[in-house]
Structures are given as structure tokens and as C-alpha cells.
Design a protein around this motif. Structure first.
Motif, PDB file in Angstrom:
ATOM      1  N   LEU A 175      40.139-121.756 -20.039  1.00  0.00           N
ATOM      2  CA  LEU A 175      39.754-121.510 -18.642  1.00  0.00           C
ATOM      3  C   LEU A 175      38.601-120.516 -18.535  1.00  0.00           C
ATOM      4  N   SER A 176      38.606-119.515 -19.381  1.00  0.00           N
ATOM      5  CA  SER A 176      37.527-118.540 -19.373  1.00  0.00           C
ATOM      6  C   SER A 176      36.199-119.202 -19.737  1.00  0.00           C
ATOM      7  N   ALA A 177      36.216-120.013 -20.768  1.00  0.00           N
ATOM      8  CA  ALA A 177      34.998-120.715 -21.178  1.00  0.00           C
ATOM      9  C   ALA A 177      34.561-121.712 -20.105  1.00  0.00           C
ATOM     10  N   THR A 184      25.247-121.902 -24.089  1.00  0.00           N
ATOM     11  CA  THR A 184      25.468-122.413 -25.446  1.00  0.00           C
ATOM     12  C   THR A 184      26.737-121.826 -26.045  1.00  0.00           C
ATOM     13  N   ASP A 185      27.415-120.994 -25.283  1.00  0.00           N
ATOM     14  CA  ASP A 185      28.621-120.320 -25.749  1.00  0.00           C
ATOM     15  C   ASP A 185      29.902-121.018 -25.294  1.00  0.00           C
ATOM     16  N   ALA A 186      29.893-121.630 -24.118  1.00  0.00           N
ATOM     17  CA  ALA A 186      31.126-122.133 -23.507  1.00  0.00           C
ATOM     18  C   ALA A 186      31.775-123.271 -24.291  1.00  0.00           C
ATOM     19  N   LEU A 187      31.022-124.296 -24.632  1.00  0.00           N
ATOM     20  CA  LEU A 187      31.624-125.434 -25.337  1.00  0.00           C
ATOM     21  C   LEU A 187      32.168-125.054 -26.712  1.00  0.00           C
ATOM     22  N   PRO A 188      31.460-124.240 -27.501  1.00  0.00           N
ATOM     23  CA  PRO A 188      32.064-123.805 -28.769  1.00  0.00           C
ATOM     24  C   PRO A 188      33.357-123.001 -28.574  1.00  0.00           C
ATOM     25  N   ARG A 189      33.442-122.236 -27.493  1.00  0.00           N
ATOM     26  CA  ARG A 189      34.678-121.494 -27.219  1.00  0.00           C
ATOM     27  C   ARG A 189      35.820-122.451 -26.891  1.00  0.00           C
ATOM     28  N   ILE A 190      35.538-123.504 -26.119  1.00  0.00           N
ATOM     29  CA  ILE A 190      36.564-124.495 -25.803  1.00  0.00           C
ATOM     30  C   ILE A 190      37.008-125.192 -27.087  1.00  0.00           C
TER      31      ILE A 190
END
Length: 76
Positions: A35-37, A48-54
Motif C-alpha cells: 500500500l505504501s508503494a 522508479t522506486d514503487a514497482l520494485p517495492r511492490i
């Protein structure tokens, strides 16, 4: 939209959750990261950070839960 699908899926998972307390706590950590990502992705679609975090959160799921066919379903 991806973020809407994520939010709806997490809401459904939480509503249906019937895990033991320890497993429930692990799942909530994973869902919180997703949810945070997702929130980052909503506010910064070019992140460029959100999808790798998911992706990392989904990989952590496999670490904490023995879910048959999980790896096979996510190797694509």
C-alpha cells in the motif's frame, strides 16, 4: 489503473483474512509495504522506486507463507 486494483485487492484480502495472529502480523507488514508503494505510484506515476517495492513485498510473501503454486504464478 494499477493503484486502484492494488487498493481493492488489499481491501478484499483484509476483509477475508482469517489467519493466526503471527501469520496475520506478517501479512499486514507485507500489505503495508504494498500500500505504501502504491501510494507513491499514485502521487508519482513515473517513480522508479514503487514497482520494485511492490515486487519485493510479493517476494517477501513467499518467504513467510507456504502458498502452493505461488512461485509458478509469479514467474512471468
Amino acid at each position: 489503473e494499477l493503484t486502484l486494483a492494488i487498493d481493492e485487492s488489499v481491501d478484499f484480502i483484509i476483509e477475508q483474512c482469517k489467519l493466526e495472529p503471527e501469520a496475520d502480523a506478517n501479512l499486514h507488514v507485507i500489505l503495508a509495504e504494498i500500500l505504501s508503494a502504491s501510494s507513491v505510484l499514485k502521487s508519482e506515476p513515473q517513480s522508479t522506486d514503487a514497482l520494485p517495492r511492490i515486487h519485493g513485498a510479493l517476494e517477501n510473501y513467499a518467504h513467510y507463507f507456504n502458498h502452493p503454486d505461488w512461485a509458478a504464478a509469479h514467474e512471468h
